[in-house]
Design a protein around this motif. Structure first.
Motif, PDB file in Angstrom:
ATOM      1  N   TYR A 249       0.810  -1.211   0.000  1.00 37.28           N
ATOM      2  CA  TYR A 249       0.000   0.000   0.000  1.00 37.28           C
ATOM      3  C   TYR A 249       0.848   1.269   0.000  1.00 37.28           C
ATOM      4  O   TYR A 249       0.316   2.370  -0.179  1.00 37.28           O
ATOM      5  N   LEU A 250       2.172   1.116   0.224  1.00 37.28           N
ATOM      6  CA  LEU A 250       3.039   2.294   0.192  1.00 37.28           C
ATOM      7  C   LEU A 250       3.033   2.947  -1.188  1.00 37.28           C
ATOM      8  O   LEU A 250       2.964   4.175  -1.300  1.00 37.28           O
ATOM      9  N   ALA A 251       3.121   2.121  -2.252  1.00 36.50           N
ATOM     10  CA  ALA A 251       3.243   2.677  -3.606  1.00 36.50           C
ATOM     11  C   ALA A 251       2.042   3.546  -3.982  1.00 36.50           C
ATOM     12  O   ALA A 251       2.219   4.718  -4.352  1.00 36.50           O
ATOM     13  N   PRO A 252       0.792   3.039  -3.910  1.00 41.34           N
ATOM     14  CA  PRO A 252      -0.326   3.921  -4.271  1.00 41.34           C
ATOM     15  C   PRO A 252      -0.516   5.080  -3.313  1.00 41.34           C
ATOM     16  O   PRO A 252      -1.018   6.138  -3.710  1.00 41.34           O
ATOM     17  N   THR A 253      -0.095   4.902  -2.052  1.00 39.43           N
ATOM     18  CA  THR A 253      -0.196   6.024  -1.105  1.00 39.43           C
ATOM     19  C   THR A 253       0.724   7.163  -1.533  1.00 39.43           C
ATOM     20  O   THR A 253       0.324   8.335  -1.566  1.00 39.43           O
ATOM     21  N   PHE A 254       1.981   6.830  -1.868  1.00 33.93           N
ATOM     22  CA  PHE A 254       2.911   7.852  -2.358  1.00 33.93           C
ATOM     23  C   PHE A 254       2.375   8.495  -3.639  1.00 33.93           C
ATOM     24  O   PHE A 254       2.456   9.716  -3.815  1.00 33.93           O
ATOM     25  N   GLN A 255       1.839   7.664  -4.531  1.00 36.52           N
ATOM     26  CA  GLN A 255       1.304   8.195  -5.793  1.00 36.52           C
ATOM     27  C   GLN A 255       0.142   9.146  -5.538  1.00 36.52           C
ATOM     28  O   GLN A 255       0.038  10.213  -6.168  1.00 36.52           O
ATOM     29  N   PHE A 256      -0.735   8.765  -4.624  1.00 36.55           N
ATOM     30  CA  PHE A 256      -1.885   9.611  -4.289  1.00 36.55           C
ATOM     31  C   PHE A 256      -1.426  10.949  -3.716  1.00 36.55           C
ATOM     32  O   PHE A 256      -1.916  12.012  -4.134  1.00 36.55           O
ATOM     33  N   VAL A 257      -0.482  10.894  -2.779  1.00 36.96           N
ATOM     34  CA  VAL A 257       0.016  12.137  -2.165  1.00 36.96           C
ATOM     35  C   VAL A 257       0.676  13.025  -3.218  1.00 36.96           C
ATOM     36  O   VAL A 257       0.464  14.246  -3.244  1.00 36.96           O
ATOM     37  N   LEU A 258       1.465  12.431  -4.103  1.00 35.32           N
ATOM     38  CA  LEU A 258       2.091  13.212  -5.177  1.00 35.32           C
ATOM     39  C   LEU A 258       1.032  13.847  -6.073  1.00 35.32           C
ATOM     40  O   LEU A 258       1.158  15.014  -6.465  1.00 35.32           O
ATOM     41  N   GLY A 259      -0.004  13.074  -6.411  1.00 37.67           N
ATOM     42  CA  GLY A 259      -1.051  13.607  -7.277  1.00 37.67           C
ATOM     43  C   GLY A 259      -1.745  14.803  -6.677  1.00 37.67           C
ATOM     44  O   GLY A 259      -2.041  15.786  -7.371  1.00 37.67           O
ATOM     45  N   VAL A 260      -2.005  14.754  -5.369  1.00 42.43           N
ATOM     46  CA  VAL A 260      -2.739  15.839  -4.707  1.00 42.43           C
ATOM     47  C   VAL A 260      -1.824  17.005  -4.354  1.00 42.43           C
ATOM     48  O   VAL A 260      -2.145  18.177  -4.620  1.00 42.43           O
ATOM     49  N   VAL A 261      -0.672  16.701  -3.758  1.00 35.69           N
ATOM     50  CA  VAL A 261       0.191  17.754  -3.205  1.00 35.69           C
ATOM     51  C   VAL A 261       1.145  18.326  -4.249  1.00 35.69           C
ATOM     52  O   VAL A 261       1.325  19.539  -4.326  1.00 35.69           O
ATOM     53  N   TYR A 262       1.762  17.460  -5.053  1.00 39.47           N
ATOM     54  CA  TYR A 262       2.787  17.925  -5.996  1.00 39.47           C
ATOM     55  C   TYR A 262       2.186  18.320  -7.344  1.00 39.47           C
ATOM     56  O   TYR A 262       2.523  19.372  -7.894  1.00 39.47           O
ATOM     57  N   PHE A 263       1.293  17.468  -7.876  1.00 35.09           N
ATOM     58  CA  PHE A 263       0.704  17.753  -9.186  1.00 35.09           C
ATOM     59  C   PHE A 263      -0.590  18.562  -9.094  1.00 35.09           C
ATOM     60  O   PHE A 263      -1.142  18.959 -10.120  1.00 35.09           O
ATOM     61  N   HIS A 264      -1.071  18.795  -7.871  1.00 28.56           N
ATOM     62  CA  HIS A 264      -2.246  19.651  -7.618  1.00 28.56           C
ATOM     63  C   HIS A 264      -3.476  19.201  -8.410  1.00 28.56           C
ATOM     64  O   HIS A 264      -4.206  20.016  -8.976  1.00 28.56           O
ATOM     65  N   GLU A 265      -3.728  17.901  -8.419  1.00 32.02           N
ATOM     66  CA  GLU A 265      -4.928  17.403  -9.082  1.00 32.02           C
ATOM     67  C   GLU A 265      -6.152  17.625  -8.193  1.00 32.02           C
ATOM     68  O   GLU A 265      -6.061  17.601  -6.962  1.00 32.02           O
ATOM     69  N   ALA A 266      -7.290  17.837  -8.829  1.00 26.03           N
ATOM     70  CA  ALA A 266      -8.522  18.147  -8.098  1.00 26.03           C
ATOM     71  C   ALA A 266      -9.009  16.945  -7.303  1.00 26.03           C
ATOM     72  O   ALA A 266      -8.918  15.801  -7.762  1.00 26.03           O
ATOM     73  N   MET A 267      -9.542  17.206  -6.105  1.00 25.33           N
ATOM     74  CA  MET A 267     -10.124  16.168  -5.264  1.00 25.33           C
ATOM     75  C   MET A 267     -11.497  16.635  -4.787  1.00 25.33           C
ATOM     76  O   MET A 267     -11.674  17.046  -3.634  1.00 25.33           O
ATOM     77  N   PRO A 268     -12.516  16.587  -5.660  1.00 29.40           N
ATOM     78  CA  PRO A 268     -13.861  16.958  -5.229  1.00 29.40           C
ATOM     79  C   PRO A 268     -14.400  15.984  -4.190  1.00 29.40           C
ATOM     80  O   PRO A 268     -13.834  14.910  -3.962  1.00 29.40           O
ATOM     81  N   ALA A 269     -15.528  16.342  -3.581  1.00 25.49           N
ATOM     82  CA  ALA A 269     -16.070  15.553  -2.465  1.00 25.49           C
ATOM     83  C   ALA A 269     -16.349  14.106  -2.868  1.00 25.49           C
ATOM     84  O   ALA A 269     -16.074  13.172  -2.098  1.00 25.49           O
ATOM     85  N   GLU A 270     -16.898  13.907  -4.083  1.00 21.89           N
ATOM     86  CA  GLU A 270     -17.229  12.542  -4.486  1.00 21.89           C
ATOM     87  C   GLU A 270     -15.978  11.682  -4.657  1.00 21.89           C
ATOM     88  O   GLU A 270     -15.991  10.473  -4.421  1.00 21.89           O
ATOM     89  N   ARG A 271     -14.864  12.306  -5.049  1.00 19.95           N
ATOM     90  CA  ARG A 271     -13.621  11.537  -5.179  1.00 19.95           C
ATOM     91  C   ARG A 271     -13.094  11.153  -3.806  1.00 19.95           C
ATOM     92  O   ARG A 271     -12.632  10.023  -3.608  1.00 19.95           O
TER      93      ARG A 271
END
Length: 321
Positions: A249-271
């Motif tokens: 679970y480390l790999a997708p966790t790091f990917q998720f954090v990078l997507g939100v924090v580094y790449f600034h991808e949108a995270m609406p409520a439904e997501r």
């Protein structure tokens, strides 16, 4: 005892290294632009075979090749594995370089659930109640994400299913990690090389056209592919499967954090709601796996103790003074 502890510690570090590299790889693919996803994929195939070939040459591990060549069934399975992982690699590279890192991370979060579902559908495995509950919650998460986005999370589902099928095929082939990667990239090599040559004839090949640094990075795709696999192999022989199951679970966790924090991808409520359901499903799945492993260990220990008691010599009788 000290050696066992050192081995376990080394295995844990190898596992963290493997999944950490897989988790941080979204930082690497954008460096390869302006090369397109297909060219990056082709370089990954070509240079992975070069890197793994050198590693096998250094280790002198060639004895598996004649046996593989004598088995048409295994060759067919290796070809299928190569085709499936080509889809997985290509889609993942495209996803990262087009701003879909979060959706890609979801694919690897739900991969364990898809693997369980394939076990039921293909291998006719029987699930425990907690596993059924986890799969049900995972399906609910997919529905929530589909309704919220107005479309199914096809990137996540394709990545999850392709990697689950890949794992299933590799389980049936049953050869080592480096050897398997060498065989798969050998299947991929000629089509990938032919595509790169074709790009060169069209004048659209990025390799060698954007400086020595960019060329070196494209060649490094082989190391980026093989290095975490080597670490994973070293971890797999040193730590229990339950530990590897948690580390995955480390790999997708790091990917998720990078997507939100580094790449600034949108995270609406439904997501957020969909991801929360996935995390709930994985929590149930992990709890069930740990409980089952603990119960199995206890049963093995009881059986071993009973066997020792049966084989122990009877104490000699003594007379009262």
């Amino acid at each position: 005892m000290k050696t066992e502890k050192n081995e376990a510690r080394a295995g844990l570090l190898y596992g963290i290294g493997a999944y950490g590299m897989w988790g941080l790889v979204p930082l690497f693919w954008p460096l390869l632009k302006p090369a397109g996803a297909l060219e990056i994929l082709a370089h990954r195939m070509v240079w992975s075979l070069v890197f793994v070939g050198v590693a096998l040459l250094a280790l002198r591990r060639w004895s598996w090749i004649p046996e593989l060549m004598r088995s048409p069934r295994k060759l067919g399975m290796i070809t299928l594995a190569a085709a499936v992982i080509t889809v997985n690699w290509g889609l993942y590279i495209w996803s990262v370089n087009t701003g879909h890192v979060v959706e890609a991370s979801l694919g690897y979060f739900i991969n364990p659930l898809v693997t369980i579902a394939l076990g039921v559908l293909v291998l006719k495995e029987r699930l425990r109640p907690a596993q059924w509950a986890a799969v049900g919650v995972g399906l609910s998460a997919v529905l929530v994400l589909a309704v919220g986005a107005g479309r199914p999370p096809w990137i996540s589902l394709t990545l999850a299913f392709s990697f689950a099928v890949y794992g299933l095929v590799k389980k049936k082939v049953n050869i080592g990690g480096l050897e398997s990667l060498a065989a798969e990239t050998a299947v991929q090599f000629l089509p990938a090389l032919a595509y790169l040559v074709w790009l060169g004839t069209q004048g659209t090949l990025a390799f060698g056209s954007h400086g020595a640094g960019h060329t070196a990075l494209l060649a490094a795709t082989g190391i980026v592919t093989a290095a975490p696999l080597v670490c994973f192999g070293a971890a797999a022989i040193r730590v229990p499967l339950s530990t590897l199951g948690l580390l995955q679970y480390l790999a997708p966790t790091f990917q998720f954090v990078l997507g939100v924090v580094y790449f600034h991808e949108a995270m609406p409520a439904e997501r957020w709601a969909g991801f929360s359901l996935v995390w709930l499903a994985l929590t149930v799945l992990t709890w069930d796996a740990l409980r089952t492993a603990r119960k199995s260990r206890a049963e093995v220990e009881r059986a071993a103790a009973a066997a020792r008691a049966e084989t122990a010599p009877a104490a000699p009788a003594t007379s009262a003074p």
